[in-house]
Design an enzyme around this catalytic site. Sequence first.
Site, PDB file in Angstrom:
ATOM      1  N   HIS A 194       0.722  37.760 -33.528  1.00  0.00           N
ATOM      2  CA  HIS A 194       1.932  37.551 -32.727  1.00  0.00           C
ATOM      3  C   HIS A 194       1.936  36.172 -32.086  1.00  0.00           C
ATOM      4  O   HIS A 194       0.916  35.477 -32.060  1.00  0.00           O
ATOM      5  CB  HIS A 194       2.107  38.641 -31.658  1.00  0.00           C
ATOM      6  CG  HIS A 194       1.040  38.683 -30.596  1.00  0.00           C
ATOM      7  ND1 HIS A 194      -0.081  39.480 -30.687  1.00  0.00           N
ATOM      8  CD2 HIS A 194       0.920  38.037 -29.411  1.00  0.00           C
ATOM      9  CE1 HIS A 194      -0.823  39.321 -29.598  1.00  0.00           C
ATOM     10  NE2 HIS A 194      -0.242  38.446 -28.813  1.00  0.00           N
ATOM     11  N   GLU A 239       5.570  38.317 -28.244  1.00  0.00           N
ATOM     12  CA  GLU A 239       5.184  38.764 -26.910  1.00  0.00           C
ATOM     13  C   GLU A 239       5.870  37.841 -25.917  1.00  0.00           C
ATOM     14  O   GLU A 239       5.884  36.614 -26.114  1.00  0.00           O
ATOM     15  CB  GLU A 239       3.655  38.651 -26.770  1.00  0.00           C
ATOM     16  CG  GLU A 239       3.116  39.076 -25.409  1.00  0.00           C
ATOM     17  CD  GLU A 239       1.587  38.968 -25.316  1.00  0.00           C
ATOM     18  OE1 GLU A 239       0.980  38.258 -26.148  1.00  0.00           O
ATOM     19  OE2 GLU A 239       1.011  39.587 -24.416  1.00  0.00           O
TER      20      GLU A 239
HETATM   21 CO    CO Z   1      -0.936  38.073 -26.848  1.00  0.00          CO
END
Ligand code: CO
Length: 134
Positions: free
Chosen positions: A79, A130
């Site tokens: 991510h 995120e």
């Molecule tokens: Co992270």
Amino acid sequence: MIGRLNHVAIAVPDLDAAVGQYRDMLGGTVSAPQAQPAHGVTVVFVELPNTKIELLHPLGENSPIAAFLERSPSGGIHHLCYEVDDIYAARDKLKAEGARVLGDGEPKIGAHDKPVLFLHPKDFCGALIELEQA
Ligand code: CO
């Protein structure tokens, strides 16, 4: 809305090997491993001048990155983390525009003791995102 790139997370099958690569081959500044049982991962941070690399290794039985490593046994980018000023305002705007927030939609305390949320990769060009309140 999004600000700095806080980190890029890489899921790794062998944490010691990954630490060795980043510290010894690449000459990076590498933290000690931090067990994060609440997130099912052990994390090592590599500090770069402009961002961080987060090396993620599964911890425990139900690690959220276990399935990722089954699909990508040699590891891979997991991510990207972008900073936001206000995580609730960011969430509400994104939800209003149709983006899916993972889990129950409530921010959790992440690896840096700051509130984080994850956004569905199918809504963002195949990349798990995120958001961290900086
Ligand atoms: Co992270």
